[in-house]
Design a protein around this motif. Sequence first.
Motif, mmCIF file in Angstrom:
data_model
loop_
_atom_site.group_PDB
_atom_site.id
_atom_site.type_symbol
_atom_site.label_atom_id
_atom_site.label_comp_id
_atom_site.label_asym_id
_atom_site.label_seq_id
_atom_site.Cartn_x
_atom_site.Cartn_y
_atom_site.Cartn_z
ATOM 1 N N GLN A 127 23.836 -18.752 -14.341
ATOM 2 C CA GLN A 127 24.780 -18.532 -13.241
ATOM 3 C C GLN A 127 26.222 -18.679 -13.719
ATOM 4 O O GLN A 127 27.091 -17.896 -13.331
ATOM 5 C CB GLN A 127 24.479 -19.481 -12.086
ATOM 6 N N ALA A 128 26.466 -19.674 -14.582
ATOM 7 C CA ALA A 128 27.817 -19.879 -15.103
ATOM 8 C C ALA A 128 28.248 -18.725 -16.015
ATOM 9 O O ALA A 128 29.418 -18.338 -16.037
ATOM 10 C CB ALA A 128 27.890 -21.203 -15.862
ATOM 11 N N ALA A 129 27.295 -18.173 -16.764
ATOM 12 C CA ALA A 129 27.613 -17.084 -17.697
ATOM 13 C C ALA A 129 27.629 -15.714 -17.020
ATOM 14 O O ALA A 129 28.070 -14.736 -17.620
ATOM 15 C CB ALA A 129 26.606 -17.076 -18.839
ATOM 16 N N GLY A 130 27.157 -15.639 -15.787
ATOM 17 C CA GLY A 130 27.061 -14.366 -15.079
ATOM 18 C C GLY A 130 28.304 -13.500 -15.140
ATOM 19 O O GLY A 130 28.221 -12.319 -15.500
ATOM 20 N N PRO A 131 29.481 -14.029 -14.800
ATOM 21 C CA PRO A 131 30.680 -13.188 -14.836
ATOM 22 C C PRO A 131 30.982 -12.624 -16.228
ATOM 23 O O PRO A 131 31.362 -11.473 -16.373
ATOM 24 C CB PRO A 131 31.799 -14.134 -14.373
ATOM 25 N N LYS A 132 30.762 -13.428 -17.254
ATOM 26 C CA LYS A 132 31.026 -12.988 -18.628
ATOM 27 C C LYS A 132 30.030 -11.919 -19.073
ATOM 28 O O LYS A 132 30.351 -11.066 -19.889
ATOM 29 C CB LYS A 132 30.970 -14.182 -19.581
ATOM 30 N N LEU A 133 28.805 -11.972 -18.534
ATOM 31 C CA LEU A 133 27.746 -11.050 -18.949
ATOM 32 C C LEU A 133 27.529 -9.895 -17.973
ATOM 33 O O LEU A 133 26.657 -9.059 -18.185
ATOM 34 C CB LEU A 133 26.434 -11.823 -19.127
ATOM 35 N N SER A 134 28.325 -9.830 -16.916
ATOM 36 C CA SER A 134 28.116 -8.818 -15.874
ATOM 37 C C SER A 134 28.225 -7.387 -16.404
ATOM 38 O O SER A 134 27.594 -6.477 -15.871
ATOM 39 C CB SER A 134 29.086 -9.026 -14.713
ATOM 40 N N HIS A 135 28.977 -7.181 -17.473
ATOM 41 C CA HIS A 135 29.127 -5.835 -18.044
ATOM 42 C C HIS A 135 27.806 -5.275 -18.572
ATOM 43 O O HIS A 135 27.654 -4.061 -18.708
ATOM 44 C CB HIS A 135 30.174 -5.853 -19.162
ATOM 45 N N SER A 187 17.291 -15.288 -23.789
ATOM 46 C CA SER A 187 17.063 -15.835 -22.453
ATOM 47 C C SER A 187 17.701 -17.205 -22.303
ATOM 48 O O SER A 187 17.986 -17.885 -23.288
ATOM 49 C CB SER A 187 15.565 -15.945 -22.186
ATOM 50 N N SER A 188 17.861 -17.608 -21.070
ATOM 51 C CA SER A 188 18.300 -18.967 -20.783
ATOM 52 C C SER A 188 17.125 -19.903 -21.025
ATOM 53 O O SER A 188 15.994 -19.462 -21.246
ATOM 54 C CB SER A 188 18.809 -19.054 -19.339
ATOM 55 N N ARG A 189 17.342 -21.187 -20.936
ATOM 56 C CA ARG A 189 16.312 -22.158 -21.326
ATOM 57 C C ARG A 189 15.313 -22.463 -20.215
ATOM 58 O O ARG A 189 15.641 -22.419 -19.039
ATOM 59 C CB ARG A 189 16.955 -23.438 -21.836
ATOM 60 N N SER A 190 14.112 -22.795 -20.666
ATOM 61 C CA SER A 190 13.060 -23.215 -19.735
ATOM 62 C C SER A 190 12.642 -24.649 -19.998
ATOM 63 O O SER A 190 11.766 -25.171 -19.313
ATOM 64 C CB SER A 190 11.848 -22.284 -19.833
ATOM 65 N N SER A 191 13.257 -25.279 -21.000
ATOM 66 C CA SER A 191 12.937 -26.672 -21.321
ATOM 67 C C SER A 191 14.001 -27.231 -22.249
ATOM 68 O O SER A 191 14.794 -26.485 -22.815
ATOM 69 C CB SER A 191 11.565 -26.753 -21.997
ATOM 70 N N SER A 192 13.960 -28.535 -22.430
ATOM 71 C CA SER A 192 14.872 -29.161 -23.380
ATOM 72 C C SER A 192 14.441 -28.769 -24.789
ATOM 73 O O SER A 192 13.307 -28.339 -25.014
ATOM 74 C CB SER A 192 14.828 -30.685 -23.231
ATOM 75 N N VAL A 193 15.329 -28.922 -25.749
ATOM 76 C CA VAL A 193 15.034 -28.573 -27.137
ATOM 77 C C VAL A 193 13.801 -29.313 -27.642
ATOM 78 O O VAL A 193 12.984 -28.746 -28.365
ATOM 79 C CB VAL A 193 16.259 -28.871 -28.036
ATOM 80 N N LEU A 194 13.625 -30.561 -27.253
ATOM 81 C CA LEU A 194 12.481 -31.342 -27.724
ATOM 82 C C LEU A 194 11.167 -30.929 -27.083
ATOM 83 O O LEU A 194 10.103 -31.310 -27.564
ATOM 84 C CB LEU A 194 12.727 -32.841 -27.482
ATOM 85 N N ASP A 195 11.232 -30.147 -26.016
ATOM 86 C CA ASP A 195 10.012 -29.739 -25.318
ATOM 87 C C ASP A 195 9.730 -28.243 -25.456
ATOM 88 O O ASP A 195 8.933 -27.692 -24.723
ATOM 89 C CB ASP A 195 10.093 -30.132 -23.838
#
Length: 189
Positions: free
Chosen positions: A36-44, A10-18
């Motif tokens: 959103q940025a990775a969407g095109p690469k992961l669309s397959h 999954s994408s992140r829900s907090s900073s690494v320290l949290d």
Amino acid sequence: MALRLTLLASSRSSSVLDVRFGDSRSLDAAGWHEVQAAGPKLSHLAAAELRYCSPSVRCRETAHSLGLAPLAQPALRDCDMGRWNGYTLREVAAREPQAVQGWLADPRSAPHGGESMVNFIQRIGGWLDTRPANDGSWMVAVTEPAVMRAAVCYVLKAPPQAYWHIDAQPLAVVTLSGRAGEWSLSLES
């Protein structure tokens, strides 16, 4: 042909320290931006015959953002950390330093009252081994990073201590192929 299962952290829900045990928060701004940025690469991934996700909010949001329309799988939930749920490792270590040391050293221990690392890895392996064995089918699962790490340990038949040496970054991808008890791992580029 063998079954193919692609795991996406999954994408992140907090900073690494949290990062908190049992964290079910929504994606944070950085997490939304990453997916959103990775969407095109992961669309397959939307072409997979079956699409699953861990039941947490961040996994469901990641999957839906990618258009996967997944089926939430309770067996893919994060490790049950008992009374440590909701706290960071730093917070727990400040309160229970010996318990944390024991937990990190012994994968059979569960000083938090939840699930041991051995039981967690076995649970994830049990889910993998019960996937439908339709040769050539492809499945995708958006999971917690911890679930991905546990799956890698199980597939490689690595000792449970190897879990601590696997780093699953947000939106990391790994593909497993095979069938019950006979899995192989493919690294994605």
